[in-house]
Design an enzyme around this catalytic site. Structure first.
Site, PDB file in Angstrom:
ATOM      1  CG  HIS A  13      -1.979  -1.073   1.184  1.00 57.08           C
ATOM      2  ND1 HIS A  13      -1.822  -2.443   1.836  1.00 57.08           N
ATOM      3  CD2 HIS A  13      -3.423  -1.085   0.627  1.00 57.08           C
ATOM      4  CE1 HIS A  13      -2.769  -3.203   1.896  1.00 57.08           C
ATOM      5  NE2 HIS A  13      -3.588  -2.407   0.710  1.00 57.08           N
ATOM      6  CD  GLU A  85       1.610  -1.730   3.352  1.00 61.15           C
ATOM      7  OE1 GLU A  85       0.766  -2.681   2.866  1.00 61.15           O
ATOM      8  OE2 GLU A  85       1.789  -0.847   2.818  1.00 61.15           O
ATOM      9  NE  ARG A 173     -18.310  19.776  10.889  1.00 63.26           N
ATOM     10  CZ  ARG A 173     -17.254  19.533  11.478  1.00 63.26           C
ATOM     11  NH1 ARG A 173     -17.033  18.159  11.804  1.00 63.26           N
ATOM     12  NH2 ARG A 173     -16.510  20.205  11.488  1.00 63.26           N
ATOM     13  NE  ARG A 228     -19.059  21.317  15.173  1.00 61.72           N
ATOM     14  CZ  ARG A 228     -19.591  20.190  15.361  1.00 61.72           C
ATOM     15  NH1 ARG A 228     -18.890  19.066  15.177  1.00 61.72           N
ATOM     16  NH2 ARG A 228     -20.929  19.733  15.432  1.00 61.72           N
TER      17      ARG A 228
HETATM   18  N1  URA Z   1     -11.269  17.333  11.247  1.00 60.85           N
HETATM   19  C1  URA Z   1     -12.217  16.737  11.841  1.00 60.85           C
HETATM   20  O1  URA Z   1     -12.251  15.630  11.757  1.00 60.85           O
HETATM   21  N2  URA Z   1     -13.196  17.693  12.137  1.00 60.85           N
HETATM   22  C2  URA Z   1     -13.363  18.821  12.268  1.00 60.85           C
HETATM   23  O2  URA Z   1     -14.460  19.497  12.619  1.00 60.85           O
HETATM   24  C3  URA Z   1     -12.111  19.515  11.728  1.00 60.85           C
HETATM   25  C4  URA Z   1     -10.994  18.704  11.392  1.00 60.85           C
END
Ligand code: URA
Length: 262
Positions: A13, A85, A173, A228
């Site tokens: 890979h 790997e 989200r 967030r």
């Molecule tokens: N990467 C993620 O997985 N989530 C985010 O909110 C930002 C970057």
């Protein structure tokens, strides 16, 4: 008895042979193949190694210590394949560098988060160890990252990542195609925040479990590109580059200290 490969065997890979790593035992692992060259060049003399699937690799010389910089792509399965790997090629210390979304009010866009542990909201790590097995970082490498952040004067936090297999439902989200988050994940941002987790990303838990189950060392540092507590959105490019500068400078200082010790 560990199963190393012959020095001239091309690993399926990642597309390189152990001989191409020139004895490197340390790897820096960004998710994004597009970040590999810049990360390697910031470390010292560098040469390209291979480009195959999501694994782009360069070798850097950090004051005489060879460091492999190899992308992992996104998510646990790609990390697990890459780490398998790389381990078979002789890598013993793995440092993830990447991006993340903060879930605590005091962690700002552009800050970095060093994760000493991760919630296993992935699937790949369960193929290596049962879910009761902790996803924890190596203490020596984590302390080096903390010292690296201090030396580079980067604003940092230490905490627990929530490593999710998905960017949308797993990180609760709602700006997705359907806008739907399954019931068992509704309210999860608030719950992880209440439980003291610091950030969401998609690779750290798998890395920690796979490395620990191999008896190898792993650590993780991520730059914050989404806050967030304010928004589901990922921040614009200037924030992204501030976050990338933070994890790059931190990893560089940590590797310089490691090279001095070795
Ligand atoms: N990467 C993620 O997985 N989530 C985010 O909110 C930002 C970057």
């Amino acid at each position: 008895m560990n199963n190393y490969v012959d020095k001239n065997e091309v690993l399926y890979h990642v597309g390189f042979t152990p001989a191409m790593l020139e004895g490197a035992e340390v790897a820096l692992l960004p998710g994004d193949p597009g970040r590999v060259q810049a990360l390697a060049e910031a470390l010292g003399d560098t040469k390209p190694v291979a480009v195959h699937r999501e694994y782009t690799s360069y070798l850097a010389d950090v004051n005489g210590m060879k460091v492999l910089v190899c992308s992992t792509g996104m998510g646990g399965p790609s990390v697990a394949i890459g780490v398998e790997e790389m381990a078979r090629a002789g890598i013993k210390k793995f440092i993830r560098v990447g991006t993340t979304g903060s879930i605590q009010e005091n962690i700002e866009l552009g800050d970095i988060v060093i994760n000493h542990a991760a919630v296993r909201l992935d699937g790949a790590s369960t193929h290596y160890a049962p879910i009761e097995y902790p996803a924890v970082a190596d203490l020596e490498l984590t302390n080096l990252l903390v010292a690296g952040a201090q030396k580079a004067q980067v604003k940092y936090h230490v905490g627990i990542s929530v490593s999710s297999d998905t960017f949308w439902p797993g990180q609760e989200r709602y700006d997705s195609f359907t806008g739907y988050v399954p019931r068992h994940l509704q309210g999860s941002v608030v719950e992880w925040r209440q439980l003291g987790a610091t950030n969401y990303e998609m690779e750290t838990a798998t890395l920690f479990v796979v490395a620990n189950s191999f008896g190898l060392q792993a650590a993780s540092v991520c730059g914050v590109v989404a806050k967030r507590t304010d928004s589901e959105k990922v921040a614009p490019p200037d924030v992204y580059s501030r976050a990338a500068q933070g994890f790059q400078a931190t990893a560089r200082e940590a590797l310089l200290m490691l090279a001095e010790r070795e």
